[in-house]
Every structure is written in C-alpha cells, then in structure tokens.
Write a protein that holds these residues in place. Structure first.
Motif, mmCIF file in Angstrom:
data_model
loop_
_atom_site.group_PDB
_atom_site.id
_atom_site.type_symbol
_atom_site.label_atom_id
_atom_site.label_comp_id
_atom_site.label_asym_id
_atom_site.label_seq_id
_atom_site.Cartn_x
_atom_site.Cartn_y
_atom_site.Cartn_z
ATOM 1 N N LYS A 88 -3.266 6.932 9.351
ATOM 2 C CA LYS A 88 -2.283 5.509 9.289
ATOM 3 C C LYS A 88 -2.106 6.397 8.020
ATOM 4 C CE LYS A 88 -4.462 1.835 12.748
ATOM 5 N NZ LYS A 88 -5.225 0.844 12.320
ATOM 6 N N TYR A 92 2.246 7.001 4.671
ATOM 7 C CA TYR A 92 2.853 6.564 3.911
ATOM 8 C C TYR A 92 2.653 6.948 2.609
ATOM 9 C CZ TYR A 92 2.021 2.522 6.333
ATOM 10 O OH TYR A 92 1.796 0.688 7.259
ATOM 11 N N LYS A 95 6.240 6.159 1.044
ATOM 12 C CA LYS A 95 6.581 4.940 1.310
ATOM 13 C C LYS A 95 5.503 4.335 -0.314
ATOM 14 C CE LYS A 95 7.453 3.317 5.011
ATOM 15 N NZ LYS A 95 7.413 2.278 6.529
ATOM 16 N N ALA A 99 2.217 -0.192 -0.338
ATOM 17 C CA ALA A 99 2.461 -0.184 0.672
ATOM 18 C C ALA A 99 1.493 -0.343 1.115
ATOM 19 C CB ALA A 99 4.024 0.599 0.815
ATOM 20 N N ALA A 100 0.860 1.002 1.091
ATOM 21 C CA ALA A 100 -0.010 1.720 2.469
ATOM 22 C C ALA A 100 -0.872 0.159 3.097
ATOM 23 C CB ALA A 100 -0.372 2.620 2.367
ATOM 24 N N LYS A 102 -0.822 -2.675 1.686
ATOM 25 C CA LYS A 102 -0.378 -4.195 1.896
ATOM 26 C C LYS A 102 0.132 -4.104 3.611
ATOM 27 C CE LYS A 102 3.893 -6.826 1.655
ATOM 28 N NZ LYS A 102 3.862 -7.199 3.615
ATOM 29 N N ASP A 103 0.155 -2.834 4.210
ATOM 30 C CA ASP A 103 0.759 -2.617 5.799
ATOM 31 C C ASP A 103 -1.037 -3.170 6.189
ATOM 32 O OD1 ASP A 103 3.123 -3.193 5.334
ATOM 33 O OD2 ASP A 103 3.563 -0.886 5.405
ATOM 34 N N LEU A 104 -1.551 -2.493 5.633
ATOM 35 C CA LEU A 104 -2.965 -1.513 6.650
ATOM 36 C C LEU A 104 -4.488 -2.652 5.911
ATOM 37 C CD1 LEU A 104 -3.593 1.692 6.653
ATOM 38 C CD2 LEU A 104 -2.193 0.810 8.186
ATOM 39 N N HIS A 105 -4.066 -4.009 5.031
ATOM 40 C CA HIS A 105 -4.696 -4.896 4.583
ATOM 41 C C HIS A 105 -5.924 -4.134 3.998
ATOM 42 C CE1 HIS A 105 -1.710 -7.633 7.054
ATOM 43 N NE2 HIS A 105 -2.185 -6.689 7.978
ATOM 44 N N HIS A 159 9.284 -10.191 2.217
ATOM 45 C CA HIS A 159 8.136 -8.763 3.168
ATOM 46 C C HIS A 159 7.991 -8.069 2.255
ATOM 47 C CE1 HIS A 159 8.903 -10.531 6.385
ATOM 48 N NE2 HIS A 159 9.909 -10.225 6.447
ATOM 49 N N ILE A 160 7.304 -7.904 0.594
ATOM 50 C CA ILE A 160 7.039 -7.226 -0.304
ATOM 51 C C ILE A 160 5.914 -8.424 -1.311
ATOM 52 C CG2 ILE A 160 8.822 -5.654 -0.493
ATOM 53 C CD1 ILE A 160 9.723 -7.072 -3.248
#
Length: 235
Positions: A88, A92, A95, A99-100, A102-105, A159-160
């Motif tokens: 995954k 990124y 990005k 960002a990675a 944040k999105d992947l928790h 969403h940041i």
C-alpha cells in the motif's frame, strides 16, 4: 542447596572447607590445569555481570560485550502484515510518508521503518506533484481562516493532518487567528463598509477606526471589500 549466610559463626565454620578447596585448586593448577572464568550475565540481550562480578579465579577478566546481533524474529503473521502495508505504501511515492501514515492509520515512524525494509522511497515535499498539492490547499485554508474555523475544524474539513495544515500555512504566509480575533475582524469589516459608504478614503477610514493601514488592507483583501482607492482632488 548452598547459599551465602550473614551469620559470622556459620562463615567461620566453613573455613576448613575453604582451605581444603584452596589446596585442591593449587594442586590442580600445579599439574598444568586451567580454570575457565565465566561471567554471570543477566540474559542474552544484556550480558552484563551482576554487580560487575565474575566467578573467582581471575580478577582482571574483561567484561563481556553486549551482543547487538541478537534480534527477535517477527512472526509469520507480523511479516505478512508488514508486506501488505508495504504494498500500500508504494502508492504514496508522490504524496509522502505523512499522507501514507494518515490514510493507513499507522505512525510515520512505522511507515518509514517498513518502507526502509522494502526499499520504498517517498518523494520529497519539494517535488512538483507535492508542491502542486500544497498550492491547491492555500485558497481553501485562507477561506477557512476568514470563516473563523479552528485548526481542528480546518483539518476535518480538508481531510488533512495538523502538521500539513501548519506547514502549508507557514510556507504561504497564512496566519491563524483565535476566535476572539476573528470576532473583532468581523466587527471591523462592518465598520469599514459603513465608513466607505459615506465617502471616506482608506486613509481616513484607518484613522477613524484607529487601526494600522496594513490591517485595513488585509481586511479589505481577505473579505473582498469593494473599497476603491480614491485619488485626492478627483471626484
């Protein structure tokens, strides 16, 4: 079981045994025998002798060094999970790691660790794609500042993360204001419009409101107030 006693009488009672043992050791060494000294260590990961002590026989024995090569092997489930995250992370590249994460928790530290394990490199924030992404946020952040949202509300709306919000704002001269300062700005905006409507110049408006002309210009620009510049002597 043998143990060390603090009773002086018991210690003295063992003197004959210690003497006999010393004679046996002397005889053993005289015949060419050797005595190996083994350090008393806590564990494989921290081989430091208790109280810096070793078995008797050689007081100048070097202390064992810590074995840094010993590592705990990941379970099959853990390795599979990291491999899935690594796949995954590849998406990124442009990005970035923030960002990675944040999105992947996951934490940025873990994201960087997994990326290093699998040879994944993230683009620098100065890359063209990253810079364009930041520039697209500038007008949105400016509008939210004028709207009077808090930083948390801005992050939720865009969403940041807060780190991204502060970085973009700082790099583009955007300043956050408190709710109290925002309320004062709204009051000034209404007064600026009223003074404009009676035909005052910008300079007269700043004097009447007792504010710095730069503050007046900021409010005019941020709130898009139609306050044209008037040339002296021109009707």
């Amino acid at each position: 079981m043998n143990y060390i006693s603090n009773d002086l009488n018991m210690v003295k009672a063992l003197d004959p045994d210690r003497h006999a043992l010393a004679l046996k050791m002397e005889a053993f060494l005289s015949k060419g025998g050797t005595i190996e000294v083994i350090g008393i260590c806590r564990s494989l990961f921290s081989p430091i002798p208790f109280n810096s002590e070793v078995f008797s026989g050689s007081p100048n024995v070097a202390q064992p060094k810590r074995d840094l090569s010993a590592k705990i092997k990941k379970s099959a489930k853990g390795e599979a999970e990291e491999a899935a995250i690594a796949e995954k992370l590849k998406a990124y590249h442009d990005k970035g790691v923030v960002a990675a994460a944040k999105d992947l928790h996951i934490s940025t530290r873990r994201a960087n660790h997994i990326a290093a394990q699998y040879g994944i490199k993230f683009a620098c924030r100065v890359s063209l794609a990253a810079r364009q992404e930041d520039l697209a946020l500038v007008p949105q952040i400016r509008a939210l500042i004028i709207e009077g949202l808090t930083q948390d509300q801005m992050c939720a709306r865009l969403h940041i993360g807060r780190t991204t919000l502060k970085r973009v704002a700082g790099q583009n001269g955007l300043k956050f204001r408190s709710q109290a300062d925002h309320s004062k700005d709204l009051v000034l905006v209404e007064r600026i419009k009223a003074i404009r409507d009676i035909g005052c110049t910008r300079a007269a408006c700043a004097r009447q409101l007792d504010i710095n002309p730069k503050v007046l210009l900021r409010l005019i620009a941020e709130h898009e107030i139609d306050f044209p510049v008037r040339t002296p002597g021109v009707a």
